[in-house]
Write a protein that holds these residues in place. Structure first.
Motif, mmCIF file in Angstrom:
data_model
loop_
_atom_site.group_PDB
_atom_site.id
_atom_site.type_symbol
_atom_site.label_atom_id
_atom_site.label_comp_id
_atom_site.label_asym_id
_atom_site.label_seq_id
_atom_site.Cartn_x
_atom_site.Cartn_y
_atom_site.Cartn_z
ATOM 1 N N LEU B 136 0.831 -1.206 0.000
ATOM 2 C CA LEU B 136 0.000 0.000 0.000
ATOM 3 C C LEU B 136 0.868 1.260 0.000
ATOM 4 C CD1 LEU B 136 -2.699 1.443 0.066
ATOM 5 C CD2 LEU B 136 -2.781 1.073 2.553
ATOM 6 N N GLN B 137 1.937 1.239 0.790
ATOM 7 C CA GLN B 137 2.844 2.407 0.799
ATOM 8 C C GLN B 137 3.423 2.671 -0.581
ATOM 9 O OE1 GLN B 137 5.874 1.956 3.811
ATOM 10 N NE2 GLN B 137 4.384 2.180 5.469
ATOM 11 N N ARG B 138 3.908 1.619 -1.217
ATOM 12 C CA ARG B 138 4.508 1.794 -2.544
ATOM 13 C C ARG B 138 3.464 2.218 -3.565
ATOM 14 N NH1 ARG B 138 8.144 -3.190 -4.108
ATOM 15 N NH2 ARG B 138 8.392 -1.854 -5.968
ATOM 16 N N ALA B 139 2.267 1.633 -3.477
ATOM 17 C CA ALA B 139 1.207 1.979 -4.437
ATOM 18 C C ALA B 139 0.759 3.422 -4.237
ATOM 19 C CB ALA B 139 0.025 1.018 -4.279
ATOM 20 N N THR B 140 0.647 3.822 -2.972
ATOM 21 C CA THR B 140 0.225 5.203 -2.683
ATOM 22 C C THR B 140 1.250 6.193 -3.222
ATOM 23 O OG1 THR B 140 -0.923 4.433 -0.704
ATOM 24 C CG2 THR B 140 -0.475 6.788 -0.844
ATOM 25 N N ALA B 141 2.530 5.884 -3.031
ATOM 26 C CA ALA B 141 3.584 6.769 -3.560
ATOM 27 C C ALA B 141 3.505 6.830 -5.086
ATOM 28 C CB ALA B 141 4.960 6.278 -3.107
ATOM 29 N N ALA B 143 0.939 6.334 -6.922
ATOM 30 C CA ALA B 143 -0.312 6.959 -7.373
ATOM 31 C C ALA B 143 -0.217 8.485 -7.350
ATOM 32 C CB ALA B 143 -1.480 6.490 -6.499
ATOM 33 N N ALA B 144 0.757 9.022 -6.647
ATOM 34 C CA ALA B 144 1.051 10.465 -6.664
ATOM 35 C C ALA B 144 -0.197 11.321 -6.444
ATOM 36 C CB ALA B 144 1.739 10.846 -7.986
ATOM 37 N N GLY B 145 -0.918 11.021 -5.374
ATOM 38 C CA GLY B 145 -2.079 11.840 -5.032
ATOM 39 C C GLY B 145 -3.393 11.258 -5.509
ATOM 40 N N LYS B 146 -3.340 10.405 -6.506
ATOM 41 C CA LYS B 146 -4.573 9.714 -6.912
ATOM 42 C C LYS B 146 -4.848 8.544 -5.956
ATOM 43 C CE LYS B 146 -4.598 10.905 -11.815
ATOM 44 N NZ LYS B 146 -4.688 10.381 -13.185
ATOM 45 N N ASP B 147 -5.955 7.849 -6.189
ATOM 46 C CA ASP B 147 -6.322 6.730 -5.315
ATOM 47 C C ASP B 147 -5.637 5.440 -5.743
ATOM 48 O OD1 ASP B 147 -8.005 8.453 -3.950
ATOM 49 O OD2 ASP B 147 -9.795 7.854 -5.081
ATOM 50 N N VAL B 148 -5.681 4.480 -4.823
ATOM 51 C CA VAL B 148 -5.190 3.136 -5.103
ATOM 52 C C VAL B 148 -6.399 2.208 -5.145
ATOM 53 C CG1 VAL B 148 -3.775 1.221 -4.256
ATOM 54 C CG2 VAL B 148 -2.995 3.606 -3.965
ATOM 55 N N ARG B 149 -6.473 1.400 -6.186
ATOM 56 C CA ARG B 149 -7.578 0.436 -6.302
ATOM 57 C C ARG B 149 -7.063 -0.971 -6.039
ATOM 58 N NH1 ARG B 149 -11.646 -0.559 -11.573
ATOM 59 N NH2 ARG B 149 -12.212 -2.681 -10.986
ATOM 60 N N ILE B 150 -7.786 -1.703 -5.186
ATOM 61 C CA ILE B 150 -7.478 -3.122 -4.994
ATOM 62 C C ILE B 150 -8.310 -3.894 -6.004
ATOM 63 C CG2 ILE B 150 -7.414 -5.053 -3.389
ATOM 64 C CD1 ILE B 150 -7.752 -3.223 -1.100
ATOM 65 N N GLY B 151 -7.649 -4.646 -6.857
ATOM 66 C CA GLY B 151 -8.381 -5.401 -7.865
ATOM 67 C C GLY B 151 -8.984 -6.675 -7.309
ATOM 68 N N GLY B 152 -8.365 -7.243 -6.303
ATOM 69 C CA GLY B 152 -8.822 -8.507 -5.715
ATOM 70 C C GLY B 152 -7.651 -9.460 -5.675
ATOM 71 N N GLY B 153 -7.895 -10.766 -5.476
ATOM 72 C CA GLY B 153 -9.230 -11.321 -5.251
ATOM 73 C C GLY B 153 -9.743 -11.117 -3.847
ATOM 74 N N ALA B 154 -10.738 -11.931 -3.513
ATOM 75 C CA ALA B 154 -11.405 -11.824 -2.229
ATOM 76 C C ALA B 154 -10.419 -11.886 -1.056
ATOM 77 C CB ALA B 154 -12.459 -12.921 -2.097
ATOM 78 N N ALA B 155 -9.466 -12.796 -1.124
ATOM 79 C CA ALA B 155 -8.537 -12.977 0.003
ATOM 80 C C ALA B 155 -7.725 -11.699 0.237
ATOM 81 C CB ALA B 155 -7.609 -14.166 -0.253
ATOM 82 N N THR B 156 -7.329 -11.044 -0.848
ATOM 83 C CA THR B 156 -6.555 -9.805 -0.728
ATOM 84 C C THR B 156 -7.412 -8.685 -0.133
ATOM 85 O OG1 THR B 156 -5.163 -10.451 -2.586
ATOM 86 C CG2 THR B 156 -5.256 -8.100 -2.079
ATOM 87 N N ILE B 157 -8.632 -8.561 -0.612
ATOM 88 C CA ILE B 157 -9.525 -7.535 -0.063
ATOM 89 C C ILE B 157 -9.761 -7.794 1.422
ATOM 90 C CG2 ILE B 157 -11.848 -6.541 -0.178
ATOM 91 C CD1 ILE B 157 -11.834 -7.246 -3.184
ATOM 92 N N ARG B 158 -9.971 -9.056 1.777
ATOM 93 C CA ARG B 158 -10.213 -9.408 3.186
ATOM 94 C C ARG B 158 -9.027 -8.998 4.072
ATOM 95 N NH1 ARG B 158 -14.017 -12.962 4.689
ATOM 96 N NH2 ARG B 158 -12.644 -13.998 6.175
ATOM 97 N N GLN B 159 -7.817 -9.196 3.570
ATOM 98 C CA GLN B 159 -6.641 -8.795 4.367
ATOM 99 C C GLN B 159 -6.631 -7.287 4.613
ATOM 100 O OE1 GLN B 159 -2.649 -10.469 3.452
ATOM 101 N NE2 GLN B 159 -3.733 -11.661 1.912
#
Lengths: 215, 215
Positions: B136-141, B143-159
Motif C-alpha cells: 500500500l505504501q509503494r502503491a500510494t507513492a 499513485a502520486a495523489g490519486k487513489d489506489v484500487r485493490i483489484g482482488g481477489g477476495a482474500a486480498t480484499i479481506r486482508q
C-alpha cells in the motif's frame, strides 16, 4: 402440489437475517429494523398495523405475494417469542397482539410442549416438539393443498434448507450492513441443493430475488 | 488524500467473489463468469477487449468510476496468474496479454521476488514480497495523489479490510448463486470497521452498492 416457501425474508448486504443481541425490546436485534425499509412503507404493512395508506408497486407486490396461497406457517421458537426453556405459564401469546397477521394455522417449533393457542382472526398457534419434518407434515395437512410458508428465523430456514425441503425463497436484500447476527446462507451450497435465481427485481429500498429449486 | 478503493467487485447472492475450482482455463472459477453479467455488455468492457459499441447507463457508469482517479493498483498473486510457489521463469505476464487494462503501476502481492515487468500501455507490474502495508505504501507513492484500487481477489480484499485500510468498496451483487468459492465478507464486521452503505442503485443485471468508511 403444496410448496414450502420462504417469503419476504430480508437480508443485509452482508447476509444477516437479524441483527445481534435480540431481546424483548429489540426482537429483530440491533440494527434489525433497517432490514425492513422496503416493507414498512407498503400498503400491506400499513393494513397489518391498522393504518391507512401505504405504498404500492414492486415492494408491495412482493409483500402481497408473501401471503398469497399460504395455508399454514412454520415459525422457529425465537420468532414466536423471547421465552427460552420450558414455558413458565401460558401468558406469552406471540409478538403480534390478539389478532396476529397469519389468519391460518401456525406451527411453532419448540422443545417444550404446550396446548394449542387460538387467537382472533383465524390464527391458531400449534406447538410442535417432534422436529422439523413432523412440523412440515402437520402444516402441509393443515394447509389443505395450499402452500406452507416458513416465517423464520434464519436458524429455522437453515434447518429446512439443509434437509432439502424448501422449494422457493424470496429474499429482499436491503442496503444495510449488520456485521453480526444470524447469517442465513453461511455454509449452505444452494446450487448443490438445486436452487437457481429465477427472478431479480430491484427497487430503491431493496433487491428482490426469488430462488427456486428444481423439483 | 489518497484513498484505498475496491471497485466493481462482483459478488454472488450468496456472497462469493469467485467460484470454486479456479484454474488456467477457468480463472474466475466454476460459475464465476456469471458474476460479470453486468460488466461484459458495457462500453468499458467492449473497449477493453477491442470491440466497438457496448451499453451505457448505470452499469457503464460504475465501470467508468472504477478507473477514475486511480493512480495505482494492488492485486493478489492469484489474480495475477495461476502460478503457485516460486516463479519458474519470467514467462507468465498476467491474464491480459501485452497491453493490460491498468495503464498505471500495479503492485502484485507475492512471497516470491521477481523483477518489475513493464508492459505496453503504461502498466508495470511490481512484485511486493514484504506484505500488504508495504504494498500500500509503494502503491500510494506511485499513485502520486490519486487513489489506489485493490483489484482482488477476495482474500486480498479481506486482508486489507481486516487491517482497517480500505476506505471505500463498490460491490456489484449479481443475481447468481455460486454455493462455494471465495466468500468476501464471512467473519468481517463492516459496521465495526466503520462502514455504512452510502449508495444503492440497481439495474436489471446487478445491484450496485457503495460502502464507505468514516475517516
Amino acid at each position: 402440489m403444496s410448496k414450502l416457501r420462504v417469503q419476504c425474508f430480508s437480508l443485509s448486504l452482508d447476509g444477516y437475517g437479524a441483527g445481534p443481541e435480540q431481546s424483548l425490546d429489540n426482537p429483530l436485534g440491533v440494527g434489525g429494523p433497517g432490514l425492513f425499509g422496503w416493507f414498512f412503507p407498503t400498503r400491506s404493512f400499513h393494513k397489518m398495523t391498522g393504518k391507512e395508506g401505504g405504498t404500492t408497486g414492486v415492494d408491495e407486490d412482493f409483500a402481497v405475494r408473501g401471503f398469497a396461497n399460504v395455508g399454514a406457517w412454520i415459525l422457529g421458537r425465537n420468532m414466536f417469542g423471547p421465552v427460552r426453556g420450558p414455558w413458565p405459564d401460558e401468558s406469552w401469546k406471540g409478538w403480534w397482539g390478539d389478532t396476529p397477521p397469519y389468519h391460518v394455522p401456525v406451527f411453532v417449533l419448540t422443545h417444550h410442549a404446550r396446548a394449542p393457542l387460538e387467537m382472533q382472526g383465524g390464527t391458531t398457534f400449534h406447538f410442535v416438539t417432534d422436529g422439523i419434518e413432523a412440523a412440515l407434515q402437520r402444516a402441509t395437512a393443515a394447509a389443505a393443498g395450499k402452500d406452507v410458508r416458513i416465517g423464520g428465523g434464519a436458524a429455522t430456514i437453515r434447518q429446512y434448507l439443509h434437509a432439502g425441503l424448501v422449494d422457493e425463497m424470496h429474499l429482499a436484500l436491503s442496503p444495510v450492513l449488520l456485521g453480526a447476527g444470524e447469517h442465513l446462507l453461511a455454509g449452505i451450497d444452494l446450487p448443490k441443493l438445486g436452487f437457481a435465481c429465477s427472478e431479480h427485481v430491484a427497487t430503491a429500498n431493496a433487491t428482490h430475488v426469488v430462488l427456486t429449486r428444481r423439483r
